[in-house]
Design a protein around this motif. Structure first.
Motif, short mmCIF file in Angstrom:
data_model
loop_
_atom_site.label_atom_id
_atom_site.label_comp_id
_atom_site.label_asym_id
_atom_site.label_seq_id
_atom_site.Cartn_x
_atom_site.Cartn_y
_atom_site.Cartn_z
N ASP A 173 0.77 -1.06 0.12
CA ASP A 173 -0.06 -0.10 0.08
C ASP A 173 0.85 1.10 -0.11
OD1 ASP A 173 -2.32 -1.48 0.00
OD2 ASP A 173 -2.87 -1.05 1.95
N ASP A 229 0.23 3.86 1.61
CA ASP A 229 -0.05 5.17 2.85
C ASP A 229 1.09 4.46 4.06
OD1 ASP A 229 -0.89 2.41 3.66
OD2 ASP A 229 -3.19 3.02 4.18
N GLN A 289 1.20 1.75 5.47
CA GLN A 289 0.68 0.88 6.70
C GLN A 289 1.57 -0.30 6.62
OE1 GLN A 289 -3.65 1.11 6.48
NE2 GLN A 289 -3.40 0.96 8.32
N ARG A 294 -2.07 4.55 9.36
CA ARG A 294 -1.72 5.29 8.10
C ARG A 294 -0.98 6.64 8.17
NH1 ARG A 294 -3.85 7.14 3.56
NH2 ARG A 294 -4.93 5.27 2.56
MG MG Z 1 -4.29 1.59 4.30
#
Ligand code: MG
Ligand code: UDP
Length: 328
Positions: free
Chosen positions: A98, A100, A102, A204
């Motif tokens: 991802d 973000d 994470q 995030r």
């Molecule tokens: Mg996320």
């Protein structure tokens, strides 16, 4: 140009606040990733963002030729962004991550070690999930257990789409062109040697989740219906149950009549039976509709996504030939 040893595939949707930090962390990762040296690429798939993400990514790609950008013509969704990235990644191994932050980039090195030890799929399993609401955690936990129980595909518990795949797995996955895509289930389904690495899922880095409840629900329905026809079979069981009840009620009605126990107009029974019957029918029509709708969407054979712009595409090639017929 030789095939890169590692492709990172990163779906991006309205992540302008995270991209500069992501860029920093990626450079950091690659300067420490001794296993692949300079021989890597990052495939960003920009999924029709409405913010500045595309411009930021284009700038990043201008200063680093190993950053590739695939930009969609509109928002197709996370699973399609992953699909496009995996379709076009050139690497010997492909890691989906991802944007973000994470999924900590540092876990990638551990995944490569496992792959070199002989595994084809290495998925990240979340030990802790920071900065996520109890609602998200609870629904995710129920969802993974439910889907595993009813689909019969060994989809790993608490694993997202953060995973490494070897080239044979990537090529197999590219051949699966279904419209309703539940990528983590599809990866579990293809088989090969699979293993897990455990990591703490970070909060995030910036912005809010791009998965509101409505998208989560659609994702859950896709996950269940693309791997199981159990909901359809429930119709049969409910039908059998309703038939048994009907026989019982019928026998009782006749007995009451024959024994002369007073034939009070049994509207309660009738109301109950009508209500039960019609609700079961409505429910099952809905379930049937879900599957019929899916058949309809599959036979249209539309491309899964539409690419509007591509930057730093490798110059030696068209997309993999197996895609030519479905994804121009
Ligand atoms: Mg996320
Ligand atoms: N994403 C995407 N298209 C979408 C929604 C999300 O490409 O329609 C990307 C998003 O930019 C992020 C990843 O998919 O890189 C996961 O999304 P998010 O972090 O919002 O999901 P969560 O972690 O909350 O489940």
């Amino acid at each position: 140009m030789a095939r890169p040893q590692l492709s990172l595939v990163i779906p991006v949707f309205n992540e302008e606040d995270t991209l500069p930090e992501l860029d920093r962390r990626l450079r950091d990762l690659f300067s420490n990733l001794v296993q692949v040296g300079d021989n890597w690429e990052v495939v960003f798939v920009e999924d029709g963002s409405s913010d500045n993400s595309r411009r930021l990514l284009a700038n990043m790609a201008a200063s680093e030729s190993r950053y590739r950008l695939i930009a969609f013509s509109r928002n197709f969704g996370h699973q399609f962004a992953i699909t496009a990235g995996v379709d076009r990644a050139e690497g010997d191994v492909v890691v989906v991550m991802d944007a973000d932050l994470q999924d900590p980039p540092s876990v990638v090195s551990e995944m490569i070690d496992k792959q070199r030890a002989g595994y084809d799929v290495v998925y990240g399993v979340r030990k802790k999930r920071k900065g996520e609401t109890w609602f998200k955690r609870a629904t995710a936990s129920i969802f993974y257990r439910l889907i595993r129980a009813i689909t019969g595909v060994a989809i790993p518990l608490d694993a997202g789409d953060f995973r490494l795949m070897s080239r044979p797995v990537v090529l197999t996955l590219r051949a699966l062109r279904e419209q309703h895509r539940f990528v983590r289930g599809m990866v579990a389904w293809v088989g090969f040697r699979q293993t897990a690495v455990y990591y703490d899922r970070e909060a995030r880095f910036a912005g809010a989740t791009k998965y509101p409840v409505s998208k989560m629900l659609k994702f859950a329905i896709d996950g269940i219906t693309s791997f199981s026809i159990l909901p359809l079979r429930v119709a049969t069981w409910l039908g059998v149950f309703a038939a048994i009840c009907a026989v019982g009620i019928g026998a009782w009605a006749i007995a009451v009549k024959v024994l002369g126990l007073g034939t009070v107009p049994g509207w309660t029974t009738i109301m109950f039976a009508v209500a039960l019957g019609s609700s079961a029918q409505l429910l099952m029509t809905g379930v049937l509709g879900e599957y019929v709708g899916r058949i309809y969407e599959e036979i249209k054979r539309r491309p899964l996504y539409i690419i509007e712009q591509e930057i730093n595409a490798p110059n030696h090639g068209d997309p993999a030939p197996e895609l030519a017929s479905r994804n121009p």
